[in-house]
Structure formats: C-alpha cells, structure tokens
Design an enzyme around this catalytic site. Structure first.
Site, PDB file in Angstrom:
ATOM      1  CD  GLU A 127      -2.686   2.074  -2.976  1.00 56.60           C
ATOM      2  OE1 GLU A 127      -3.390   2.457  -2.034  1.00 56.60           O
ATOM      3  OE2 GLU A 127      -1.477   1.806  -2.860  1.00 56.60           O
ATOM      4  CG  HIS A 177      -2.013   1.020   1.134  1.00 59.12           C
ATOM      5  ND1 HIS A 177      -1.807   2.343   1.466  1.00 59.12           N
ATOM      6  CD2 HIS A 177      -3.313   0.933   0.739  1.00 59.12           C
ATOM      7  CE1 HIS A 177      -2.929   3.018   1.290  1.00 59.12           C
ATOM      8  NE2 HIS A 177      -3.857   2.186   0.847  1.00 59.12           N
TER       9      HIS A 177
END
EC number: 5.3.1.1
Length: 250
Positions: A167, A95
């Site tokens: 992302e 992430h």
C-alpha cells in the site's frame, strides 16, 4: 504457480441490508470461473451473514482485523477463534489506517499475524510507505523494515498462509495512484527481499497485491506487471460493476 487475488476491503461501509444487496449483486455478476481468487471483507457485524451467503460460491470472505489475544477482558475486540467459528478464515492485518489512526505498531501487528496463523487463517499483510518516505528516497527501507518486523519471524512453512499487500499510503483515498512502473519496481523489490531471506520457492509463490487506488480504468495496466498478482481494493469494491471490472481485468 502463485495465485492472482482481488480482495475488496469494505472498511466501515454498508449496513446489514446494504451488505446483502451488494453480495447478491456480486454473486449474480462475478463469473463462477475467474482468473483471480475473489475475496470480500465486510464489517464485523455483517461477517457471519456474509460467510453464510458466500459459503457455496467461489467468493471468499475476510475479516478486516483481529485481536492478538485468544480471549479475555478486551472490550469491543474480536478473536481469531470467533472468526473461524463462523467460517471466516482470512484476515487483513497491518492496514495503513490501522497503523495511522489506531497507532498499531509493527510489533503489535506481528503478534496479530502469529495469532491468526495459529488458527490456520490466511493473512493479507499490508505495508507501505508514506509520501514523505518516497520524497526522501527512503521508501525501500521503510517497506523492507515493515516486512521484516511484521512477517519475517514466521516459519517457512507458514508462508503458504501469507498474502502480501503493498500500500503506497500516499495513493490511498487521495485519488493518486502509483504508476504501473512504480508498482512493479516496488513489487519486484519486495519479491527480491523475500528471496534473499527465505529462498526462491517462497518468493516465487507468495502473492503480492497492489493496494493504492485501483480503479476499473487503471486495473488492467497495473495487473499486467509481472510481480503484481492482484489488488486490495477499497472504494471501487463498494460498487458491484466497478469491482467486477477490476476482477475481470486479470
């Protein structure tokens, strides 16, 4: 046919009572049959309770991180064996917040991927460019390099345990969102990159989620794009009605 997935990353939100409250709402509101596989990722301290509560539902549970070692003197860390022992078989790795705040490198993330796969966990592998990369026109190179360094070393048979989550870092927590066209352009590039490296079967089967400020208002248009297979949801996953709206947008 590849799976549609909507995964809610709760980050460092919700104490034990709040976690139970939100889970009860989700169990009550999310239909037993949806077009997407639904996953939630509460905090470590609430994972065991969440896994137990969701055991007989269609909602899956994921960890937000795992350590790359099997065990040992790593104060404050959680191993893959600990997660699977409580019924948690999915983990989010790479992430953007782990990369930026905790300085996780591509090499470290690749080691975590290996450890998770060794324990037969499903990996939601996150990657994406920063604003400066997009502004300089280097975004495709950054994304390809993160992919190659993070997951291209794994065996072909392990790809069934990989979910990709693109992302655009510049669109996370900023209120900015990549346009549906920008999302599709990058997802198509990602799938083509995988096709060149691993062949059409893996490229066509792997789910690629979009993870940049998905909201009830924009989910349907983003999810309508052919190479967008769902979303990794942040803030909107913390409210049952918002998350439900996103789940049912597929």
């Amino acid at each position: 046919m590849r799976k549609s997935i909507v995964a809610g990353n709760w980050k460092m939100h919700k104490n034990a009572a709040q976690t139970e409250e939100l889970l009860n709402e989700l169990i009550a509101k999310i239909p037993a049959k949806t077009n997407a596989q639904v996953i939630v990722a509460p905090t470590f301290v609430n994972l065991q309770a969440a896994a137990a509560k969701l055991k007989n539902t269609t909602i899956g549970v994921s960890a937000q991180n795992v350590h790359q070692a099997e065990g040992g003197a790593f104060t404050g860390e959680i191993s893959a064996d600990m997660l699977t022992s409580i019924g948690v078989n999915t983990v989010i790795l790479g992430h953007s917040e782990r990369r930026a705040i905790f300085h996780e490198t591509d090499a470290l993330i690749a080691n975590k991927v290996d450890t998770a796969l060794k324990h037969d966990m499903t990996v939601i592998f996150c990657f994406g460019e920063e604003l400066k990369d997009r502004q300089s026109g280097n975004h495709f190179n950054i994304v390809e390099n993160q992919l190659r360094d993070g997951v291209f070393h794994i065996a072909k048979e392990s790809w069934s345990k990989i979910v990709l989550a693109y992302e655009p870092v510049w669109a996370i927590g900023t209120g900015e969102t990549a346009s549906p066209e920008q999302a599709q352009e990058m997802h198509e590039f990602i799938r083509e990159t995988i096709r060149k490296a691993f062949g059409a079967e893996i490229a066509d089967e792997v789910s690629i989620l979009y993870g940049g400020s998905v909201k009830p208002e924009n989910a349907k248009e983003i999810f309508s794009k052919p190479d967008v297979d769902g979303g990794l949801i942040g803030g909107a996953a913390l409210k049952a009605d918002d998350f439900l709206a996103i789940v049912t947008a597929i």
